[in-house]
Scaffold this motif. Structure first.
Motif, PDB file in Angstrom:
ATOM      1  N   GLY A   4      48.183  38.667  29.701  1.00  0.00           N
ATOM      2  CA  GLY A   4      47.713  38.272  31.021  1.00  0.00           C
ATOM      3  C   GLY A   4      47.225  39.455  31.845  1.00  0.00           C
ATOM      4  N   TRP A   5      47.825  40.612  31.656  1.00  0.00           N
ATOM      5  CA  TRP A   5      47.418  41.814  32.379  1.00  0.00           C
ATOM      6  C   TRP A   5      45.964  42.172  32.083  1.00  0.00           C
ATOM      7  N   ALA A   6      45.458  41.770  30.928  1.00  0.00           N
ATOM      8  CA  ALA A   6      44.103  42.132  30.521  1.00  0.00           C
ATOM      9  C   ALA A   6      43.030  41.408  31.330  1.00  0.00           C
ATOM     10  N   LEU A   7      43.434  40.418  32.106  1.00  0.00           N
ATOM     11  CA  LEU A   7      42.468  39.673  32.921  1.00  0.00           C
ATOM     12  C   LEU A   7      42.532  40.063  34.398  1.00  0.00           C
ATOM     13  N   LYS A   8      43.279  41.117  34.712  1.00  0.00           N
ATOM     14  CA  LYS A   8      43.341  41.597  36.092  1.00  0.00           C
ATOM     15  C   LYS A   8      41.954  42.034  36.551  1.00  0.00           C
ATOM     16  N   ALA A   9      41.802  42.212  37.839  1.00  0.00           N
ATOM     17  CA  ALA A   9      40.500  42.525  38.439  1.00  0.00           C
ATOM     18  C   ALA A   9      39.814  43.721  37.784  1.00  0.00           C
ATOM     19  N   GLY A  10      40.506  44.812  37.561  1.00  0.00           N
ATOM     20  CA  GLY A  10      39.876  46.000  36.994  1.00  0.00           C
ATOM     21  C   GLY A  10      39.773  45.981  35.479  1.00  0.00           C
ATOM     22  N   CYS A  11      40.408  45.026  34.834  1.00  0.00           N
ATOM     23  CA  CYS A  11      40.473  45.020  33.373  1.00  0.00           C
ATOM     24  C   CYS A  11      39.523  44.042  32.704  1.00  0.00           C
TER      25      CYS A  11
END
Length: 175
Positions: A4-11
Motif C-alpha cells: 500500500g505504501w507504493a501508492l502514496k503521493a510521491g511513490c
C-alpha cells in the motif's frame, strides 16, 4: 510485505513505471519461446528428461549432465503444465529479485527512491529480455540479491547465507 505504501503521493509514478515494465515482461513471458538458449538447452534438457523419465546426457551439449537448480524447476513445471509454466517460473524469479531489491532499498532510502531503483532495474533492456525467456539469470540474481541482503542485514543466519549462496551457484555455476 504490504505494498500500500507504493501508492502514496510521491511513490505512484515509480510504481506505475515498475508496473509497466513488469507488464511488458509478462506479455513476453506468455508468448511462445524464441531464445536459442532456452530452446536448445534450458527447456530442451528438462523436456528430454521428462520424456525419458531420467536425467541423461545429450552428446551435443556439455551441460546436459549438469542439471542446474532452475532447470530442475523447469522440469517440474513441464511435468505439471508444460513449457508455458516453465517460462513463468523464470518470470517469477524476476519478481522475487525486484521484491528483494525494493525491500533492501527501503532500509536506507525513501520509498520513492526504492521504487525508482526497482523500476530502473526492471526497465534495463537485458532484464526485460531475460524476463521473457526461460533462462537462468534471474534465478541467480534472486538468490544473490537475497544473499547480499542477508549479509548486509548483519543479523542473518550463516546457514541461510550458505543455502542462498549454494542455490545461486547451483543456478548458474558456469556463468
Amino acid at each position: 510485505p504490504r505494498w500500500g505504501w507504493a501508492l502514496k503521493a510521491g511513490c505512484w509514478p515509480m510504481t506505475a513505471a515498475l508496473g509497466v515494465a513488469l507488464f511488458v515482461a509478462l506479455l513476453g513471458a506468455l508468448a511462445p519461446e524464441v531464445s536459442f538458449d532456452a530452446l536448445a538447452h534450458h527447456l530442451a534438457h528438462p523436456a528430454s528428461w521428462a520424456a525419458a523419465h531420467k536425467v541423461h546426457g545429450l552428446p551435443y551439449h556439455f551441460l546436459a549432465l549438469y542439471p542446474a537448480v532452475l532447470e530442475m524447476q523447469y522440469l517440474l513445471a513441464i511435468l505439471l503444465d508444460g513449457v508455458a509454466l516453465a517460462k513463468l517460473v523464470h518470470f517469477g524469479f524476476g519478481l522475487l529479485t525486484i521484491a528483494a531489491l525494493v525491500a533492501w532499498a527501503r532500509r536506507p532510502l525513501p520509498d520513492a527512491w526504492a521504487l525508482a531503483a526497482a523500476a530502473g532495474f526492471a526497465l534495463l533492456p537485458y532484464v526485460q529480455t531475460v524476463a521473457m525467456w526461460a533462462y537462468v539469470d534471474l534465478g541467480a540474481a534472486a538468490y544473490l540479491t537475497l544473499a547480499l541482503m542477508t549479509v548486509c542485514a548483519g543479523s542473518g543466519s550463516s546457514a541461510l547465507l550458505g543455502v542462498l549462496c549454494g542455490l545461486c551457484a547451483g543456478t548458474k555455476a558456469a556463468g
